[in-house]
Design an enzyme around this catalytic site. Structure first.
Site, PDB file in Angstrom:
ATOM      1  N   ASN A   8       0.995  -1.254   0.115  1.00  0.00           N
ATOM      2  CA  ASN A   8       0.174  -0.127  -0.194  1.00  0.00           C
ATOM      3  C   ASN A   8       0.942   1.295  -0.055  1.00  0.00           C
ATOM      4  O   ASN A   8       1.623   1.472   0.865  1.00  0.00           O
ATOM      5  CB  ASN A   8      -0.853   0.139   1.122  1.00  0.00           C
ATOM      6  CG  ASN A   8      -1.796   1.131   1.189  1.00  0.00           C
ATOM      7  OD1 ASN A   8      -1.780   1.935   0.435  1.00  0.00           O
ATOM      8  ND2 ASN A   8      -2.728   1.002   2.271  1.00  0.00           N
ATOM      9  N   ARG A  91      -2.682  -2.064  -3.303  1.00  0.00           N
ATOM     10  CA  ARG A  91      -3.804  -1.249  -3.312  1.00  0.00           C
ATOM     11  C   ARG A  91      -3.689   0.005  -4.358  1.00  0.00           C
ATOM     12  O   ARG A  91      -2.586   0.552  -4.057  1.00  0.00           O
ATOM     13  CB  ARG A  91      -3.972  -0.851  -2.218  1.00  0.00           C
ATOM     14  CG  ARG A  91      -4.946   0.027  -1.788  1.00  0.00           C
ATOM     15  CD  ARG A  91      -5.021   0.883  -0.132  1.00  0.00           C
ATOM     16  NE  ARG A  91      -6.405   1.717  -0.323  1.00  0.00           N
ATOM     17  CZ  ARG A  91      -6.253   2.859   0.351  1.00  0.00           C
ATOM     18  NH1 ARG A  91      -5.156   3.292   0.824  1.00  0.00           N
ATOM     19  NH2 ARG A  91      -7.295   3.238   0.554  1.00  0.00           N
ATOM     20  N   HIS A 180     -12.674   3.180  -0.172  1.00  0.00           N
ATOM     21  CA  HIS A 180     -12.749   2.143   1.060  1.00  0.00           C
ATOM     22  C   HIS A 180     -13.477   0.602   0.504  1.00  0.00           C
ATOM     23  O   HIS A 180     -13.992   0.218   1.552  1.00  0.00           O
ATOM     24  CB  HIS A 180     -13.313   2.566   2.383  1.00  0.00           C
ATOM     25  CG  HIS A 180     -12.579   3.778   2.847  1.00  0.00           C
ATOM     26  ND1 HIS A 180     -13.568   4.928   3.403  1.00  0.00           N
ATOM     27  CD2 HIS A 180     -11.473   4.179   2.914  1.00  0.00           C
ATOM     28  CE1 HIS A 180     -12.635   5.788   3.876  1.00  0.00           C
ATOM     29  NE2 HIS A 180     -11.589   5.598   3.504  1.00  0.00           N
ATOM     30  N   LEU A 207     -15.302   3.982   9.863  1.00  0.00           N
ATOM     31  CA  LEU A 207     -14.671   5.281  10.767  1.00  0.00           C
ATOM     32  C   LEU A 207     -13.239   5.212  10.988  1.00  0.00           C
ATOM     33  O   LEU A 207     -12.892   4.501  11.787  1.00  0.00           O
ATOM     34  CB  LEU A 207     -15.611   5.432  11.935  1.00  0.00           C
ATOM     35  CG  LEU A 207     -17.101   5.152  11.815  1.00  0.00           C
ATOM     36  CD1 LEU A 207     -17.575   5.281  12.983  1.00  0.00           C
ATOM     37  CD2 LEU A 207     -17.800   6.515  11.007  1.00  0.00           C
ATOM     38  N   ARG A 239     -11.957  16.283   6.941  1.00  0.00           N
ATOM     39  CA  ARG A 239     -12.831  16.586   5.768  1.00  0.00           C
ATOM     40  C   ARG A 239     -14.091  17.109   6.087  1.00  0.00           C
ATOM     41  O   ARG A 239     -14.565  16.192   7.127  1.00  0.00           O
ATOM     42  CB  ARG A 239     -12.741  15.495   4.704  1.00  0.00           C
ATOM     43  CG  ARG A 239     -11.372  15.282   3.873  1.00  0.00           C
ATOM     44  CD  ARG A 239     -11.182  14.269   3.264  1.00  0.00           C
ATOM     45  NE  ARG A 239     -10.322  13.138   3.926  1.00  0.00           N
ATOM     46  CZ  ARG A 239     -10.384  11.924   3.487  1.00  0.00           C
ATOM     47  NH1 ARG A 239     -11.150  11.283   2.563  1.00  0.00           N
ATOM     48  NH2 ARG A 239      -9.696  10.846   4.190  1.00  0.00           N
ATOM     49  N   ARG A 282      -9.534  10.541  20.005  1.00  0.00           N
ATOM     50  CA  ARG A 282      -9.400  10.299  21.283  1.00  0.00           C
ATOM     51  C   ARG A 282      -9.175  11.480  22.094  1.00  0.00           C
ATOM     52  O   ARG A 282      -9.787  11.466  23.395  1.00  0.00           O
ATOM     53  CB  ARG A 282      -8.035   9.496  21.573  1.00  0.00           C
ATOM     54  CG  ARG A 282      -8.208   7.938  20.819  1.00  0.00           C
ATOM     55  CD  ARG A 282      -7.075   7.282  20.650  1.00  0.00           C
ATOM     56  NE  ARG A 282      -6.244   7.852  19.746  1.00  0.00           N
ATOM     57  CZ  ARG A 282      -5.213   7.369  19.321  1.00  0.00           C
ATOM     58  NH1 ARG A 282      -4.563   5.994  19.724  1.00  0.00           N
ATOM     59  NH2 ARG A 282      -4.403   7.853  18.244  1.00  0.00           N
ATOM     60  N   ILE A 329     -11.775   4.301  14.144  1.00  0.00           N
ATOM     61  CA  ILE A 329     -12.731   4.550  15.142  1.00  0.00           C
ATOM     62  C   ILE A 329     -13.805   3.729  15.424  1.00  0.00           C
ATOM     63  O   ILE A 329     -14.281   3.348  16.540  1.00  0.00           O
ATOM     64  CB  ILE A 329     -13.160   6.012  14.747  1.00  0.00           C
ATOM     65  CG1 ILE A 329     -12.035   6.920  14.711  1.00  0.00           C
ATOM     66  CG2 ILE A 329     -14.469   6.722  15.439  1.00  0.00           C
ATOM     67  CD1 ILE A 329     -12.263   8.513  14.131  1.00  0.00           C
ATOM     68  N   GLU A 382      -7.973  -5.239   5.172  1.00  0.00           N
ATOM     69  CA  GLU A 382      -7.680  -4.583   3.745  1.00  0.00           C
ATOM     70  C   GLU A 382      -6.541  -5.789   3.149  1.00  0.00           C
ATOM     71  O   GLU A 382      -6.820  -6.029   2.076  1.00  0.00           O
ATOM     72  CB  GLU A 382      -7.514  -3.411   3.397  1.00  0.00           C
ATOM     73  CG  GLU A 382      -8.840  -2.504   4.034  1.00  0.00           C
ATOM     74  CD  GLU A 382      -8.479  -1.168   4.168  1.00  0.00           C
ATOM     75  OE1 GLU A 382      -8.797  -0.330   2.804  1.00  0.00           O
ATOM     76  OE2 GLU A 382      -8.124  -0.588   5.085  1.00  0.00           O
TER      77      GLU A 382
END
Length: 395
Positions: A8, A91, A180, A207, A239, A282, A329, A382
Site C-alpha cells: 500500500n 492497493r 474504502h 470510521l 474533511r 481520542r 474509530i 484490507e
C-alpha cells in the site's frame, strides 16, 4: 502455499504485509514512513524479529529495497530469494470507470492508472510508483492491482449519477465512484458469515481519519456516502463531509477565497479538526468528557450524520439485518457507537452497553438479545482481502 506480498504505497509512506496463502499466516509486516524527508523510519515485524530504524529513505525504490533486505535477512528473514514471492498485490485507490475488478498489471493497466491521476491526485501517483518499484525488485512476481473503487461498481445508476447535464457523465465520467471498497467488501462478507446467510441487508460503517458508509444488499454495494472524490458524506478527521454547494460559491464570490483555498479548507482544515481544533477522536472524546462544549457538539454532529445515513440506507434497501462498525474509530470508540445506536428502537436497534464497552480485536456482536437489527464490530483487514483477491488471480 504461496507467499503474497501486499503493498500500500502512499505519497510519503509504504505499508506492507507478507501473507502465506491460503493459510492466511502473516509472515512479516511493517511500514516505511516519511519517504523523501530528512528523517525517515522503517518499522518491521515478524515472528522472529522486530525493529524500528531511523534512516534517510530517498524514494519508494529505496523503501522497498529496505523492506526486501529485512525479508531476506540471513538470520531473521522469512524468505531466501525474491523469487520466493510469486505475486504482489497492490492497493490502487481509484479505478475510475475502467476497472470493475482486480486485474493483473501490464503496460496498458499502468497507462490507465496514470490517466486516472486527476481523479485521485494524492493517491494514484504513489500507487503507480509502488507498482513500478515492485516490478524492478521482484521481476519474476506477477503484479496485481486491487482497486478501492471496484466494489462500488455495482451501485445502480439511480444512486451513482449526479443531476447535472448528461455530457458530464458521458464525456467526463463524473459520477459516484466510492472508496474504502476493499474494507467494505471484507467486513460485509464477514458479517454474512456471522449471520449465516448471503441474502442480507447491511450498512457497513468505516470510521477512521477518512470515513464512509455503504449500503450492501446481498453482497453488493448499492449506495455509498463518498462520491466522485473522498470528501463527501460523513464528518471526518479533517474533511467536511456533506456541505451545501452554495457555501463554496459564497466563499469564492463573497469572501475572496480561491478554488484551491476552498478545496484545501474542505479537505485538510474542516471536519472534526475545524470544529474542535483536534483531528484525533481520542483527544476529542477526552476533552468532551472534561466539559468542552465544542468537542461535545462535534461528537453529536458526527453521530447524527452516521445515524441519518443508516436511516436512509435502511429505506432504500427496504429493511436492515445488521449494522457493522469497522476501521480505527469504528472498532475502538464505544462512545461513537453508543451515540449512533441510541434512540433507534423504531428501527429495531438495541445496544448491549456492556458488550459495547469491551475492547477487543475479535469480531463481536454488541447488540442486545432482543435487537431485531444486529450490531457488529468487525475489524477490517484490507491486506488480507487484497491477498485473497491476488491469490484468485494467479491460481
Amino acid at each position: 502455499m504461496k507467499n503474497i506480498l501486499i503493498i500500500n504505497s502512499g505519497s510519503s509512506s509504504l505499508k506492507f504485509q507478507l501473507i502465506k496463502m491460503p493459510s492466511e499466516e502473516v509472515m512479516a509486516s511493517g511500514l516505511v514512513e516519511r519517504i523523501g524527508q530528512e528523517s525517515g523510519k522503517v518499522h518491521y515485524k515478524s515472528e522472529k524479529f522486530s525493529t524500528s530504524e531511523e534512516m534517510h529513505v530517498e524514494d519508494h525504490s529505496v523503501a522497498l529495497k529496505e523492506v526486501t533486505k529485512y525479508l531476506m535477512h540471513t538470520e531473521n528473514g522469512v524468505i531466501n530469494d525474491p523469487a520466493d514471492i510469486p505475486a504482489i498485490g497492490h492497493r490502487v485507490v481509484h479505478g475510475g470507470a475502467s476497472f470493475s475488478d482486480t486485474i493483473i498489471i501490464n503496460e496498458q493497466v499502468k497507462s490507465k492508472i496514470k490517466e486516472l491521476f486527476s481523479l485521485a491526485p494524492l493517491h494514484n501517483p504513489p500507487n503507480l510508483k509502488g507498482i513500478e518499484v515492485a516490478e524492478e525488485i521482484f521481476p519474476k512476481a506477477q503484479q496485481v492491482a486491487v482497486f478501492d473503487t471496484a466494489f462500488h461498481q455495482t451501485i445502480p445508476s439511480r444512486a451513482n449519477r449526479y443531476a447535472i447535464p448528461n455530457d458530464f457523465f458521458e464525456k467526463e465520467h463524473i459520477q459516484v465512484y466510492g472508496f474504502h471498497g476493499t474494507s467494505h467488501k471484507y467486513v460485509s462478507e464477514k458479517a454474512n458469515e456471522l449471520l449465516g446467510k448471503k441474502t442480507t441487508k447491511l450498512v457497513t460503517v468505516h470510521l477512521g481519519n477518512g470515513c464512509s458508509m455503504t449500503a450492501v444488499m446481498d453482497g453488493q454495494s448499492v449506495d455509498h456516502t463518498l462520491g466522485f472524490g473522498p470528501v463527501n458524506g460523513l464528518i471526518m478527521g479533517t474533511r467536511s463531509g456533506d456541505i451545501d454547494q452554495s457555501v463554496i460559491f459564497y466563499m469564492i464570490e463573497q469572501l475572496g477565497y480561491s478554488a484551491q483555498e476552498v478545496s484545501d479548507l474542505l479537505h485538510h482544515k474542516s471536519g472534526m479538526l475545524g470544529l474542535t481544533g483536534y483531528s484525533d477522536l481520542r483527544d476529542i472524546e477526552d476533552q468532551a468528557e472534561k466539559g468542552n462544549r465544542e468537542c461535545q457538539l462535534a461528537l453529536e454532529m458526527n453521530a447524527y450524520r452516521i445515524k441519518k445515513y443508516i436511516g436512509a440506507y435502511a429505506a432504500v434497501m427496504n429493511g436492515l439485518d445488521a449494522i457493522v462498525f469497522t476501521a480505527g474509530i469504528g472498532e475502538n470508540s464505544n462512545v461513537i457507537r453508543k451515540m449512533v445506536c441510541n434512540d433507534m428502537d423504531f428501527l429495531g436497534v438495541s445496544l448491549n452497553e456492556k458488550e459495547n464497552d469491551i475492547r477487543s480485536k475479535e469480531n463481536r456482536l454488541i447488540s442486545s438479545e432482543n435487537s431485531r437489527v444486529k450490531v457488529y464490530v468487525i475489524p477490517t483487514n484490507e491486506e488480507l482481502e487484497i491477498a485473497k483477491q491476488t491469490l484468485n488471480m494467479i491460481s
